[in-house]
Design a protein around this motif. Sequence first.
Motif, short mmCIF file in Angstrom:
data_model
loop_
_atom_site.label_atom_id
_atom_site.label_comp_id
_atom_site.label_asym_id
_atom_site.label_seq_id
_atom_site.Cartn_x
_atom_site.Cartn_y
_atom_site.Cartn_z
N SER A 97 0.61 -0.95 -0.17
CA SER A 97 -0.12 0.70 -0.27
C SER A 97 0.94 1.19 0.26
O SER A 97 1.47 1.46 1.09
N ASP A 98 0.65 2.01 -1.10
CA ASP A 98 1.46 3.33 -1.09
C ASP A 98 2.20 3.01 -1.33
O ASP A 98 3.99 3.76 -0.67
N GLY A 99 3.33 1.75 -1.86
CA GLY A 99 4.54 2.29 -1.82
C GLY A 99 5.45 0.65 -0.88
O GLY A 99 6.97 0.67 -0.54
N VAL A 100 4.80 0.81 -0.13
CA VAL A 100 5.21 -0.26 1.73
C VAL A 100 4.14 -1.62 1.73
O VAL A 100 3.33 -1.42 1.38
N ALA A 101 5.13 -2.46 2.17
CA ALA A 101 4.46 -3.47 2.38
C ALA A 101 4.52 -3.12 3.69
O ALA A 101 4.88 -2.80 4.53
N GLN A 102 3.11 -3.84 3.84
CA GLN A 102 1.93 -3.57 5.43
C GLN A 102 1.80 -4.95 5.78
O GLN A 102 1.15 -5.73 4.86
N LEU A 103 1.77 -5.63 6.98
CA LEU A 103 1.41 -6.99 7.73
C LEU A 103 -0.27 -5.89 8.05
O LEU A 103 -0.10 -5.29 8.46
N GLY A 104 -1.25 -7.20 7.83
CA GLY A 104 -2.50 -6.73 7.95
C GLY A 104 -3.26 -7.98 7.23
O GLY A 104 -3.28 -8.83 7.68
N ALA A 105 -4.77 -7.41 8.15
CA ALA A 105 -5.38 -8.44 8.36
C ALA A 105 -7.26 -7.68 7.44
O ALA A 105 -7.05 -6.70 7.63
N VAL A 106 -7.74 -8.43 7.39
CA VAL A 106 -9.11 -8.33 6.40
C VAL A 106 -9.66 -8.98 6.96
O VAL A 106 -9.95 -9.94 6.80
N VAL A 107 -11.05 -8.16 7.88
CA VAL A 107 -11.72 -9.35 8.88
C VAL A 107 -13.15 -8.97 8.09
O VAL A 107 -13.88 -7.56 8.28
N THR A 108 -14.17 -9.61 7.31
CA THR A 108 -15.05 -9.16 7.11
C THR A 108 -16.71 -10.07 7.75
O THR A 108 -16.37 -11.54 7.34
N ARG A 109 -18.01 -9.31 7.98
CA ARG A 109 -18.49 -9.79 9.11
C ARG A 109 -19.85 -9.37 8.42
O ARG A 109 -20.21 -7.84 8.57
N GLY A 110 -20.39 -9.30 6.78
CA GLY A 110 -21.36 -8.43 5.82
C GLY A 110 -20.52 -7.36 5.93
O GLY A 110 -21.22 -7.04 4.13
N ARG A 111 -19.97 -6.28 6.42
CA ARG A 111 -18.88 -5.33 6.60
C ARG A 111 -17.57 -5.22 6.32
O ARG A 111 -17.25 -6.16 7.78
N SER A 112 -16.34 -5.16 5.59
CA SER A 112 -14.57 -5.47 5.38
C SER A 112 -14.60 -3.99 6.43
O SER A 112 -14.63 -2.95 6.69
N ASP A 113 -13.90 -4.44 7.40
CA ASP A 113 -12.59 -4.04 8.12
C ASP A 113 -10.99 -3.81 7.62
O ASP A 113 -10.90 -5.25 7.13
N TRP A 114 -10.46 -3.54 7.99
CA TRP A 114 -8.86 -3.32 7.53
C TRP A 114 -7.39 -3.07 8.32
O TRP A 114 -7.48 -1.68 8.95
#
Length: 194
Positions: A97-114
């Motif tokens: 994201s924006d040129g940087v490696a980002q460790l993360g998670a998207v959790v979705t229960r109807g709608r996504s978060d990040w």
Amino acid sequence: MSSRDVPWSEGHWSHPPVQVVEDGTSLLVTAREGSDAWRHTSYGFVHDSEHALLAPLPNDAAVEVDVVLDYAEQFDQAGVFLHAAEDHWVKAGVEVSDGVAQLGAVVTRGRSDWSVAPVPDWRGRTVTVRLSRAGDAVTVRARAEGEAFRLVRVLPLDPEAAATAGPFCAAPTRAGLQVRFLAWRTGAPDASLH
């Protein structure tokens, strides 16, 4: 973790990639341009076109994927995907994201978060992403080769939910993303949160 290697042939694709090649013990996956997984939040769209190689993940089990972090374009992503329902899933790994490696998670229960955290020093290394399912929770951890696991996320999941999980990748903004998966393992869940 006492673990078992999962043969690539044991999984089924959520959405077929452009190309899949077994290269020795590795799996090279070429993602479709525009592939992604997201539901509604902030952007308003639903993307349900990720490339996830899935096999059953029962409660009291864990899944780990090793992937080479050699991709660098905007929103290139790879890691582990857990699917419980069309609108209930988790993707965790490293996304650019924006040129940087980002460790993360998207959790979705109807709608996504990040949620993300920068890991620029992970570029060019093997990254292991681990989802550990126990009781009513999934614990997400990750590490670069030679480092200890770090906690990424703890999220709820119904202990009775039928879930599948395995390696995934997506290329929301470009053609030609090729991801090298080195291993896919299952085994016992983590004994504790800390």
